[in-house]
Write a protein that holds these residues in place. Structure first.
Motif, short mmCIF file in Angstrom:
data_model
loop_
_atom_site.label_atom_id
_atom_site.label_comp_id
_atom_site.label_asym_id
_atom_site.label_seq_id
_atom_site.Cartn_x
_atom_site.Cartn_y
_atom_site.Cartn_z
N UNK C 108 2.19 4.32 2.73
CA UNK C 108 2.23 3.42 1.58
C UNK C 108 2.67 4.26 0.35
N UNK C 109 3.63 3.78 -0.45
CA UNK C 109 4.04 4.58 -1.60
C UNK C 109 2.85 4.84 -2.53
N UNK C 111 2.56 5.16 -5.61
CA UNK C 111 2.46 4.36 -6.82
C UNK C 111 1.81 3.01 -6.53
N UNK C 112 2.09 2.46 -5.36
CA UNK C 112 1.50 1.15 -5.02
C UNK C 112 0.00 1.27 -4.83
#
Lengths: 352, 296, 263
Positions: C108-109, C111-112
């Protein structure tokens, strides 16, 4: 006859809809070297694991020394298993591996040490006592696994394909070694194998399993000479098969010749006659049990010569085993015509 | 066959007949601090922004629509362009490097691979900072040019798109080398020899045999760099000097400065969507490649 | 691949790639010992920037915060991740959903996850601080620990569990004397990996630490230093941080010869 050490009575085990063990009865005696022989999926490993306690039978009894042990957990049975993968503890030295089972019995330290030393002598690995399993060769690991199970002096030692991971030459040596050790310790061995030759060489008695059932049990010689089914005849050693029909008490082969046997084909019109390759002799006798054909291949095996004979009597080539001196006296070449015969006592017949 | 796998499973189950108990704490943690927050973001994307920041719990599709507003769509395209460029360059360099490593003597390959990956283990910020030092007007490259006798005006290097691309390629290159090395090293060298034996020259052998069989590595490397680049906000912030925005920076701004959380949430939804789409493509690529291998 | 490779070309490629990878890092290291502190001129060898670093209370405070976060989140993640790995490997059916959940924190990135956690904590009115950073770091740390331990368990010969039982050991003894020792290198390797990930993690910490000065972690401090005024101290700091991660991860790699996730 004395009471058997182990009695397996009407044991069944299903995995889902698969009948892994489909009603097996078997007696195994004190000090016997017993082989469970079968192809993969025959149920032999499941049966072995049931004796060790890793599988519980759905039905039936496993009686050891007169007591039903079928529901006893593995760590409370006087039975030890030598695993196919050896399952040596990778984090422990050879000596620690072997001592493990004795430590579980809470034996005094001195006794553990002397028993470990003693068994290391027997398997000739005293000099490697402090090695880790991954520093050992396959043959050495196999012997450690054996020692680890043997050192507990179980009533019954189970061996799951003990020689499967070894190369052919080592396997031959270990077969004799296992027999020697079994003799020396006087412990009952039950070995699982898919290798019929291995079973014949090592075991006092052999049981052939197929689809979770016991096909036949007996000494290697009994099974080799008097197989009770076509499967057993084919599975053990090499066998020539001739499809036959029964007409008024006579067996007729596909090429029209007559085959005689000491035992008749029971209650069936069609069957197969079976003869071992070493029972075939060169030359016709102008009577029964005589087959003619063309030599299609010759394989040289050192001590003997295997001749393949194409004949109308059988869909597969007939295999003849000739000793080297016989072959020398009458040289045979591919393409030659050849007639062979055999004695009626060497014919086995099976219904199909 | 059922009864042959049974013993292994039996052995595992002996440890604990209810493995769920072992997994419960971790799964509870992930549910509370990953699944729930992510679902919340999903929900947030469909609410209105409050007048003074905050959230007005009224259903709306405005945020989703806003993502397609030319202003933001352009940022998306720009980010995708930068990410795609970086991923392409990283894959070309990384594949070449991985190929060169597999061509080295077997005993030296492990060491070469180790040193190719080593920088990846160090701090991301520090690695990015190193490029500020390199590209600065008083930086190393400028210094080197001067030392070589060049005294004209150098083009601006730091705080440009080029700097961002260099930074992204630099940071993710080790991973691409690893991803490409895996299938290359698994290739049976006899396959290349067979192709040569059948008359293919070196280039044909590479193009027709080796390249197709190593597509999964290339796909993994590309997707990885693309996904991490498109959502990146550190590198654009440091090497782009805030000169232009990428999605990562946009998301950052919605949460920390513009205070428009619903729109920020909508943006991250798209980020996730792009990522999942690419991962699916990558799985497809690897499956196709392994299918091709089976047919051969 | 040797049969079709041109050795001279291969050497050129390797030299170029390694130069690209190592020149920037080497420059930082050299610079950290440069008396003048500027990249343009070498004015002599000095360790004065390292001294300055240790006298900088902002940096030392941030370093301490990072250490607290890394130690606590690693400890939690190691326990949770190891149990999870054992549970998943024992399980007979491999659920796709389960695999996704376990795998997600790693892909999962950042930032997310960062904004999701920020919104989550804010809407639940949780005060942000080091504790929220710790809670958040455990999420990805446990996934990495789990993945390292699982890769070890995949090559684990489960029949040793049976062997131990067969030799008379109760299950507790088997776990303690056989399973745990075999798993231990992977558990430690996973913990070391988690520790460095936590030490170096910036984005999630940046969003979940809140605005207070006393919950700044080292990567946050470094970010601020790069962004708002580079002082030569940062070269020394960069050199230390980089060496630390590389040493710990090399150790982890050594312990777990199976390799790190993603490799």
């Amino acid at each position: 006859m004395t009471q058997p050490l182990l009695t397996i009575r009407n044991v069944r085990k299903n995995f889902g809809s698969v009948k892994a063990i489909d009603g097996i009865d078997l007696d195994i005696h004190e000090n016997e070297f017993f082989a469970l022989l079968g192809a993969s999926g025959s149920g032999k490993t499941t049966l072995l694991r049931m004796l060790a306690g890793f599988e519980l039978p759905d039905d039936g009894e496993v009686i050891l020394d007169g007591k039903d042990v079928s529901q006893v957990p593995p760590n409370h049975r006087p039975v030890n298993l030598m695993f196919q993968s050896y399952a040596l503890f990778p984090n422990m030295s050879v000596a620690r591996n072997i001592a493990y089972g004795l430590e579980m019995e809470k034996l005094p330290k001195a006794e553990i040490r002397s028993r470990v030393d003693e068994i290391l002598e027997v398997i000739q690995l005293s000099h490697l006592a402090n090695r880790k399993p991954d520093q050992l060769s396959g043959g050495q690991r196999q012997r450690v696994a054996l020692a680890r199970a043997l050192v507990k002096r179980p009533r019954l030692l189970l061996l799951d394909e003990p020689l499967g991971a070894l190369d052919k030459k080592l396997r031959g040596e270990m077969q004799l070694e296992l027999k020697r050790i079994q003799n020396e310790f006087g412990i009952t061995f039950i070995i699982v194998t898919h290798d019929q030759e291995e079973a014949l060489v090592m075991a006092d008695r052999v049981a052939i399993l197929k689809d979770g059932r016991l096909l036949q049990s007996g000494t290697p010689q009994e099974i080799y000479e008097h197989p009770e089914s076509r499967f057993a005849a084919d599975f053990i050693g090499v066998m020539n098969f001739f499809p036959v029909t029964q007409e008024s008490g006579h067996l007729r082969a596909q090429d029209g010749s007559t085959i005689t046997a000491n035992t008749p084909l029971e209650s069936a019109a069609r069957g197969v006659a079976a003869v071992r390759p070493e029972r075939l002799h060169i030359g016709g006798n102008d009577r029964d049990n005589s087959i003619s054909g063309t030599v299609s291949a010759i394989a040289y095996h050192g001590l003997d010569l295997q001749v393949h004979l194409k004949t109308p009597a059988s869909p597969d080539p007939v295999l003849i085993r000739l000793t080297a001196d016989v072959a020398e006296r009458a040289p045979i070449g591919v393409g030659d015509s050849l007639t062979v015969h055999w004695a009626a006592k060497d014919t086995r017949v099976f219904a199909v | 066959m059922h009864w042959r796998i049974a013993p292994q499973i039996q052995a595992r189950r002996m440890i604990d007949r209810k493995p769920l108990y072992l997994m419960t704490p971790a799964l509870a943690w992930l549910t509370a601090f990953m699944v729930a927050p992510c679902l919340m973001i999903l929900a947030l994307a469909f609410f209105q922004r409050g007048i003074y920041g905050g959230i007005d719990y009224t259903f709306t599709l405005e945020n989703i629509a806003l993502v397609f507003d030319p202003l933001y769509a352009n940022i998306f395209l720009k980010s995708a362009f930068i990410a795609g460029l970086s991923a392409t360059i990283a894959v070309v360099i990384g594949y070449a490097a991985a190929f060169a490593i597999t061509a080295a003597p077997a005993k030296r390959q492990a060491m070469l691979l180790f040193f190719a990956v080593l920088p990846f283990w160090s701090n991301y910020l520090v690695r990015t900072y190193a490029w500020i030092v390199m590209l600065n007007r008083e930086g190393l490259i400028a210094g080197a040019a001067q030392w070589l006798g060049y005294d004209g005006e150098l083009p601006k290097m730091l705080y440009t798109e080029t700097a961002v691309v260099i930074g992204l390629v630099y940071n993710y290159l080790p991973f691409v080398i690893l991803a490409c090395y895996a299938p290359l090293s698994r290739l049976n060298p006899e396959i290349a020899e067979a192709s040569r034996d059948l008359g293919g020259n070196g280039w044909t052998t590479f193009r027709r045999v080796i390249l197709p069989m190593t597509v999964p590595g290339i796909a993994t490397g590309f997707v990885f760099v693309f996904v991490l680049s498109i959502g990146n906000f550190v590198t654009p912030a440091l090497l782009g000097g805030g000169q232009f925005q990428m999605i990562g920076n946009l998301v950052y701004a919605q949460f920390l400065t513009a205070n428009d959380w619903p729109f920020g949430a909508a943006l991250s939804m798209f980020l996730i969507a792009i990522m999942m789409g690419l991962l699916t493509l990558q799985t497809y690529a690897s499956e196709r490649a392994s299918g091709a291998r089976r047919e051969e | 691949m040797r049969s079709i490779a041109n050795p001279r070309l291969m050497l050129m490629i390797l030299s170029a790639v390694f130069a690209f990878l190592y020149i920037p890092i080497s420059v930082l290291f050299a610079l950290s010992f440069n008396e003048g502190g500027l990249p343009t001129a070498w004015t002599g060898f000095s360790v004065k920037w390292y001294g300055a670093l240790f006298r900088n209370s902002d940096i030392m405070g941030a370093a301490l915060n990072t250490l607290v976060v890394a130690v606590i989140s690693t400890a939690l993640a190691t326990i949770l991740g190891t149990l999870l790995a054992v549970g998943v490997e024992i399980r007979r059916r491999k659920g796709r959903f389960l695999e996704t959940i376990i795998f997600a924190p790693m892909i999962i990135p950042d930032i997310v996850l960062a904004i999701a956690l920020l919104s989550f904590f804010s809407l639940l009115n949780v005060t942000l601080g080091l504790h929220t950073v710790i809670l958040s770091h455990v999420v990805f740390n446990l996934a990495f620990v789990c993945s390292v331990v699982r890769s070890r368990l995949k090559t684990f010969d489960w029949s040793v569990v049976e062997a131990s039982t067969d030799l008379g050991a109760p299950m507790v003894v088997t776990l303690w004397r056989v399973v745990l020792p075999v798993m231990m290198p992977a558990v430690i390797a996973g913990a070391l990996l988690a520790f460095t990930l936590s030490l170096d993690e910036f984005i999630i910490a940046f969003f979940t630490a809140g605005a207070g000065r006393d919950s700044i972690t080292l990567p946050m401090q470094i970010f601020a230093m790069i962004r708002f005024g580079v002082t030569p101290e940062i070269n020394a700091l960069a050199a230390i941080v980089m060496t630390l991660s590389v040493v710990i991860l090399a150790l982890s790699q050594r312990l777990n010869r199976g390799g790190l996730p993603g490799q």
